[in-house]
Structures are given as C-alpha cells and as structure tokens.
Design an enzyme around this catalytic site. Structure first.
Site, short mmCIF file in Angstrom:
data_model
loop_
_atom_site.label_atom_id
_atom_site.label_comp_id
_atom_site.label_asym_id
_atom_site.label_seq_id
_atom_site.Cartn_x
_atom_site.Cartn_y
_atom_site.Cartn_z
CB ILE B 104 -0.97 0.06 1.21
CG1 ILE B 104 -0.21 -0.15 2.51
CG2 ILE B 104 -2.10 -0.94 1.03
CD1 ILE B 104 -1.06 0.10 3.75
N GLY B 105 2.11 1.15 0.20
CA GLY B 105 2.90 2.36 0.21
C GLY B 105 4.36 2.02 0.02
CE LYS B 106 9.59 1.24 -4.27
NZ LYS B 106 10.75 1.44 -3.49
N GLY B 107 8.32 3.70 0.79
CA GLY B 107 9.14 4.77 1.33
C GLY B 107 10.55 4.59 0.80
CG PHE B 109 15.48 3.72 3.96
CD1 PHE B 109 16.66 3.69 3.26
CD2 PHE B 109 15.12 4.87 4.63
CE1 PHE B 109 17.49 4.79 3.22
CE2 PHE B 109 15.96 5.97 4.60
CZ PHE B 109 17.14 5.93 3.89
CD GLU B 111 9.24 -2.66 -0.34
OE1 GLU B 111 9.14 -3.61 0.45
OE2 GLU B 111 10.28 -2.36 -0.94
CB VAL B 112 3.66 0.83 4.00
CG1 VAL B 112 2.60 0.61 5.05
CG2 VAL B 112 4.70 1.83 4.50
CE LYS B 127 8.23 3.58 7.36
NZ LYS B 127 7.83 4.97 7.66
CG ASP B 221 10.06 14.21 6.75
OD1 ASP B 221 10.08 15.13 5.90
OD2 ASP B 221 10.07 13.02 6.46
N1 LIG Z 1 -0.13 2.72 9.45
C1 LIG Z 1 -0.39 2.92 8.14
N2 LIG Z 1 -1.61 2.63 7.68
C2 LIG Z 1 -1.88 2.84 6.38
N3 LIG Z 1 -1.02 3.32 5.47
C3 LIG Z 1 0.20 3.63 5.88
C4 LIG Z 1 0.60 3.44 7.24
N4 LIG Z 1 1.88 3.83 7.35
C5 LIG Z 1 2.27 4.25 6.14
N5 LIG Z 1 1.27 4.13 5.22
C6 LIG Z 1 1.32 4.46 3.79
O1 LIG Z 1 2.61 4.24 3.28
C7 LIG Z 1 3.19 5.46 2.81
C8 LIG Z 1 4.66 5.52 3.15
O2 LIG Z 1 4.81 5.42 4.55
P1 LIG Z 1 5.74 6.35 5.36
O3 LIG Z 1 5.53 7.77 4.97
O4 LIG Z 1 5.59 6.00 6.78
O5 LIG Z 1 7.12 5.81 4.87
P2 LIG Z 1 8.31 6.58 4.23
O6 LIG Z 1 7.85 7.22 2.98
O7 LIG Z 1 9.44 5.63 4.19
O8 LIG Z 1 8.65 7.67 5.29
P3 LIG Z 1 8.92 9.16 4.90
O9 LIG Z 1 7.59 9.68 4.45
O10 LIG Z 1 9.37 9.75 6.17
O11 LIG Z 1 9.92 9.13 3.80
C9 LIG Z 1 2.39 6.56 3.49
O12 LIG Z 1 2.39 7.74 2.75
C10 LIG Z 1 1.00 5.91 3.56
O13 LIG Z 1 0.31 6.05 2.35
#
Ligand SMILES: Nc1ncnc2c1ncn2[C@@H]1O[C@H](COP(=O)(O)OP(=O)(O)OP(=O)(O)O)[C@@H](O)[C@H]1O
Lengths: 235, 488
Positions: B104-107, B109, B111-112, B127, B221
C-alpha cells in the site's frame, strides 16, 4: 597471580573486578514470581532471555575461544565432557562444545512441544485453561505448567538448560575473563551472572554441586547480599 | 582462598581492546548496550505490572457488592493476561507470521504492506526498512530513542505501533492500519480543498504537532505523505521515529551539496524531479492536470531516497540549530498546498526548491487568480516566515487563537464528523492507496530484499548474525497497546 599455597587466584576473584557491577542492589524485583502470573510461563520467559544474553557474551569470546581452548574447561581440574549419541562422554574443544550446547538449547526453545507459544491463556469458569492440550499428557499426574500447556518434563528441561548455561558461564569466567576485562564487559557479566544465579536459586533450577566451579564467586556475591530477597542457596 | 592481604591487592589490567578484531569490539559494545537496555526494560516491566495489579485491586476494592468469587475470577483473568504477555515476549516474531494482502505504500527504505497476522487474523500495516540502505546512508543515530518515546506516547494523534522486530535484512514495524490513506492521496483526488475542509485538517495537524512537541520532540518531516487518515477520517502522524524522511532529508552533507548546487552559476540538471514538471509559479487553476502530474511525480519521488525538501523550514538548511517552530513552517506550506494546489516552493529540481525556501521573502507568491480569505492568507504568511517571527514559536496556543481557526472547538475536534470519511467495503479495502503504482513491488518482503540487493549489485544478504548495533532494542512489544487495541 600466585597466592600462598600455590594456587593461582582466578582473575574474576581479584579486585577491582570482583566488585564491578552494572546493577546496584538485589534482584528481587525482577526475579520473584509476579503475583497471579503463571510460574511456568515466568520460568519459560526467563530461560529464553538468559539464553539470548549468554549467547551475546559468548560471542564476544568466540574469536579467542576458537583458537585457544582445546577443552571445555572451567578452571584447574574441571573439564566438561560432551555426551555423545552413544552415551559416552568425550572431550570437545570448548568452541565446539558451546556451539553444540547453544544449538541444543535453541532447538528446545523453538520447539513448541517444549516451550509452547502459539496458544494463549484464557480463563473459563474460574479456571485458567489453555486451548490446546499439553504435549505428553499423563493421566492423573500434575506438573508445573500443566494447566497452561507445558509438557510434563518442562521443569526438568529447564533444569537441563540452566545446567548447560552455567557451564558456559564457568568457561567464560575461568578462561575468558581477561577478554571480558579488555572489552570492559566485566561489570555487565558479573551482574548478569548474579541475576542468573538469583533466578536459579529462586526456582531451584541448579544443583549445589553444579555450582562448584564458581562457588567462590557466588560466595563473594552472597557476602554482598546480592541475592537478598530470593530463596536461599540449595543445601 | 588466600590471605586478607591478597584480598586487598588490586590486579589491574591495562585494558587493550585494540588487540581484538573490530567485529569482536562491536559485539562487545552491542552486548553492553543490550544488557543495559534489558535491565532497564526489566525494571520497567516490573513497575508497570505492579501498577496494573494495583489498578485492579483498587477497582475491586471499589466494588463492595461484587462477590469474592467474581473478584477471584478477575484476578485469574488478570493473571492469564499477564502470562500471555510473557509468552508474547518470548515469541520471536518473523515476517512469515504475516500474510501480505497488498502493498500500500513505499518509502525510501522499504515498503508498507497491508498484512494479516496468520494466527489470529488481525489486520495491520507492516512497514519494512532495509537495514543495508539505512547503514549506507548513515541514517542510524536517533532512530531508537525517538521511536521509543513515540511508541509509548499512546497519543490519538500518532500511529500506534504494536510490534517491531528485525531479521538480517529488514526492520519491521507492525502498526495499526489506517484505511483512509494519506493526505497526499487525498489532495491528488480533490486537487484543492475548500477553506472549511482545510481548516479541519490544519486544526487537527495543530493538535497532532502540539502533542509531539509536548513529548519534547520535533517532527521535522511533516508533509502530506506523513499525515495519515483513520477509519473515521481523522488524521494521525505516521510513525516518524523511523520516518526515513528526517534521516534522509536532514542529512547535513546532503544539504551542503544542495547549497553548492544552488550557488553554482548553472546547476547541471539532475534527475531528482520528474521532467514533466513545470515551475510552480506557472501553474494556475486552469492547469489542474499539471498540478496532478506534479503530484504524481511527487509520489514517485517519495519512493526515492532523495526525498522532497518542499516542506522543510529554511532554518534547518541554514543554521545549525532549529527548534519546534520548524514544524509550524511545514504546516504553513501544507496549508498553502491544500488551498492553492501545490506547495509554495515547488520547483523542477530539489536545489531550486531549496533556493526558493532560503529566499522565501521573494519566492513566496500567492497566485492572483486563486481567491483566499484574508485570514487564510494571513495565517500562511505568519507560518511561512522567519523562525523568530513565526506564529507558534510561543506554543500551539498562538496558532489556535488565529482568526482563521475562529469557531473551532479544540477539545472535541477528534470527535466531530470529518469532512471525508473513508467509504470502505471491508477491513482490508485499499481504495485509498495508490496500489496500482506499486504493482511491481513484490508481496513478500524477502523477495523485495533480494531484488534490492541485486539492483545494488550485491549478493542477497544472507541470514547473518546480528550485531545489530544501530537497531538495538528493536524488538518492541507493548503490553498496554496490545491489550487495549486487541493485539493480544
Ligand atoms: N499505518 C499505516 N496505515 C496505512 N497506510 C500507511 C501506514 N503507514 C504508512 N502508510 C502508507 O505508506 C506510505 C509511506 O509510509 P511512510 O511515509 O511512513 O514511509 P516513508 O515514505 O518511508 O517515510 P517518509 O515519508 O518519512 O519518507 C504513506 O504515505 C502511507 O500512504
């Protein structure tokens, strides 16, 4: 370090190291069974944690142990032997012996028939019950942890694990204490060992004769009341 | 054993750790830290357990009409809960305990993923953070302390953390799943918000940031991707102790490079930004498509380790020191984006954004064709300003009192109906996530790790031994949260 009488005093019995402790006071708060808590569960968790940390300590000696310890020694005149599949005791290099022991303990800790993890405790009609029936159930018998899913030999398993863990302590103290000092780990090791002894006293996990190789150290800790508040040493 | 004279004798050894291999010295340091943490936590566990038992006894004492039998049943119940917690502490959680439903998401380092715990069927967001990447980029330092405090905060404004664990490749965070997606997705969908909607999100952000500040932390951030939406449409800040954003974008060396670039007469084009993007100043309301093209490229950028500087306060770039007010600046830039459609210093390349932020006096520009109420514009201008002038520097109250927030009931904000409530078909509905963009991310973290390693030309990292120095204490299980939120 010659002392009158000709026996070398082990480094761990010397000042200032023998007085080095990470923790002040005694271990009562973290050793004694918390009220209402299942005793088997408490012993299981602590066994698990002692294992995790003794492994860490041993890992810091590995480099030396591998090169320098032809036997699993615990001071002059004490060598532990490994009981092979043929039930014959044989000497092993300390490194191999400890590898075997750690693997053996790990296999038990991760064996759900010995240390159950997946099921959880629940209360029904005033009685604590576990969903699944314990492994090795024997009719009519009762044992520590029976109601909460631990096998009948749970306690003797823990005793066996503690006995082997003690041997690793004994080897570290007698052979690698100097490494501990160079790495500034002696206070951590002393406190961790004292914790281990406190716990094994409280739950009678070690026999007095198992403790022999480190008896002077334990006596020295006793004098400082480090074990106060937990059960006394086994007779 | 020896005479008393010998007992007095000191047998000091000149310590020489240098004779050991680095790996042994590292192990020694790790052992020390882990043991110290272990005892600290052990004492903490004992205290908390006592507290819980006292609470129970007090509760029972206040029920004179409850039978002794019932009371004992409650005590038994308490005991089995405590025992379960002990059992959980010796349960080594592994990634395989969870089944991936969807990425559902990617950061930067990792994924989520939306995951389900196999044994109890519960739904979480998992995550993953690739340890090798974090090592390489020196993103280690403050990770632990911040995460601990935030995890313990138990604030409704911060995403709940249930478990954390690690293997040789990844750190894993098992969090509550917030099904509403993030504010960035919301902005992509709605393009801009009305002032009423903006007021709601900004007011909630004020309370969230205030909560973080009260814990003694600076988020540093805050950006739309870190503002998550819960099942009721209310916001929570994403777990930022490990939010890679800080560690990547606040890297001093990285800023230094940006600074050099910005000062160079003609900076070479970099691939930092997607080239379809145009200068924000030329974006107008009639160019909505471009706004969203920009946003989508922002989404892609969020996946890279470079990160976006769009929301970062100038003092973080320039000075050594910065404080809590930097979060209020970020809030100002997000508010601008909600109302205008793009962040105020948006540019094609990161160093250009950087230059604009540093020169905010000249570059902050409100497009004439977009009408803002005077209160809204005033609030933005009071937030996007130098740190010593900034509203909020004397506490969140200053911001709450601003006329833009007139009529907001700060005490019941989280209880009122949110402007957009996620419409969900099920517990695992991922409508609010850009899952299409993430199709090529493998479901299983292990596969993702292999690919990442291959892409870097490395061998896949094997299940090596953990010295784990930077990630010490990274096995997190909190009793209260598990209990209260149904983790147990
Ligand atoms: N607890 C959660 N429930 C649902 N979606 C989430 C959750 N945590 C993160 N996500 C999804 O994943 C995406 C990336 O997560 P997050 O921002 O925590 O990681 P990141 O991008 O590695 O961190 P940063 O934004 O500090 O770079 C978020 O924008 C969100 O869409």
């Amino acid at each position: 370090r010659p002392i009158p009488g000709g026996i070398a005093r082990p480094l761990f019995m010397c000042k200032p190291y023998i007085n080095a402790h990470l923790l002040k006071g005694n271990f009562k708060t973290i050793v004694v069974l918390p009220k209402h808590v299942d005793k088997a569960e408490w012993i299981a968790l602590n066994t698990f944690e002692f294992y995790e940390f003794i492994k860490l300590f041993y890992n810091t000696c590995r480099e030396f142990c591998e090169k320098k310890c032809p036997t699993m020694s615990a001071g002059p005149g004490t060598d532990y032997y490994w009981l092979g599949a043929d039930r014959k005791p044989r000497p092993l290099p300390a490194y191999t012996y400890i590898e075997y022991v750690l693997t053996w303990i790990n296999n038990r800790l991760t064996d759900e028939t010995v240390f159950p993890i997946r099921n959880s405790h629940s209360v029904t009609a005033g009685q604590t019950q576990i969903i699944a029936s314990p492994h090795g159930m024997q009719d009519g018998q009762t044992w520590l942890g029976k109601e909460t899913g631990f096998p009948y030999n749970f306690f003797s398993n823990c005793q066996a694990i503690f006995k082997q863990m003690f041997r690793i302590f004994a080897h570290i103290y007698h052979t690698h204490y100097v490494n501990m000092v160079h790495l500034s780990l002696e206070a951590h090791l002393n406190s961790f060992f004292a914790h281990f002894i406190s716990f094994s006293r409280e739950f009678e996990l070690l026999d007095a004769r198992d403790l022999e190789p480190l008896q002077p150290l334990i006596a020295a800790f006793d004098e400082k009341n480090i074990f106060q508040g937990v059960k006394n040493a086994p007779a | 054993l020896g005479s008393s004279k010998f007992d007095e004798e000191e047998n000091r050894i000149v310590r020489d750790p240098g004779q050991y291999q680095p790996v042994t010295r590292e192990r020694a340091t790790a052992t020390k830290l882990k043991i110290e943490l272990f005892y600290k936590q052990n004492v903490q566990h004992a205290l908390e357990r006592n507290q819980r038992r006292n609470d129970l006894e007090n509760r029972l004492a206040s029920e004179p009409r409850m039978s002794e039998e019932r009371k004992n049943l409650q005590r038994l119940n308490f005991g089995s809960q405590e025992s379960n917690f002990l059992r959980l502490r010796r349960t080594r959680m592994v990634a395989e305990d969870f089944h991936t439903i969807k990425v559902i998401g990617k950061g930067a380092f990792g994924e989520v993923r939306l995951v389900q715990k196999k044994d109890n069927g519960k739904i979480y967001a998992m995550k993953t953070l690739l340890k090798s990447e974090m090592f390489k980029k020196d993103q280690l330092a403050h990770v632990k302390a911040e995460r601990d405090v935030l995890a313990e905060s138990d604030s409704p404004w911060v995403v709940n953390l249930f478990y954390s664990f690690q293997d040789s490749v990844y750190l894993y965070l098992i969090m509550e799943f917030l099904p509403g997606g993030d504010l960035m997705t919301m902005l992509i969908k709605y393009e801009v918000f009305s002032e009423d909607v903006t007021r709601f999100y900004m007011a909630e952000c004020v309370l969230a940031i205030e909560a973080v500040h009260k814990l003694g932390f600076i988020h540093r951030d805050i950006k739309p991707d870190n503002i998550l939406i819960d099942i009721n449409g209310h916001i929570k800040l994403s777990d930022f102790g490990l939010s890679t954003g800080f560690h990547k974008t606040h890297d001093q060396a990285y800023y230094q490079k940006l600074l050099e670039k910005a000062q160079a007469p003609s900076a070479p084009k970099s691939a930092d930004r997607n080239s379809v993007m145009v200068d924000a100043i030329h974006l107008t309301i009639s160019n909505r498509n471009q706004v969203n093209t920009w946003r989508k490229s922002r989404r892609v950028m969020a996946y890279s380790t470079v990160g976006t500087p769009d929301y970062i306060a100038p003092e973080i770039f320039i000075h050594q020191g910065y404080g809590q007010p930097c979060d209020w600046w970020s809030l100002g830039t997000i508010m601008f984006e909600c109302l205008i459609g793009w962040p105020p210093f948006c540019a094609e390349e990161a160093h250009e954004t950087y230059r604009k932020i540093v020169n905010w006096q000249e570059s902050l520009y409100f497009p004439e064709e977009i009408h803002l109420s005077p209160e809204a514009e005033d609030l933005i201008r009071r937030l996007i300003t130098s740190a010593d002038q900034r509203l909020g520097k004397g506490g969140a109250e200053e911001i709450k009192r601003h006329p833009f927030f007139h009529g907001v009931d700060w005490n019941t904000l989280r209880q009122v109906d949110a402007p957009f409530k996620p419409q969900l078909k099920s517990m695992t509905d991922t409508t609010y996530f850009p899952t299409d963009d993430l199709e090529n991310v493998p479901d299983a973290p292990a596969v993702a790790a292999m690919r990442a390693a291959q892409a870097q030309g490395n061998m896949a990292p094997g299940p090596g031994e953990e010295t784990g120095l930077p990630f010490i204490g990274y096995t997190y299980k909190r009793f209260d949260q598990l209990n209260r939120h149904g983790g147990l």
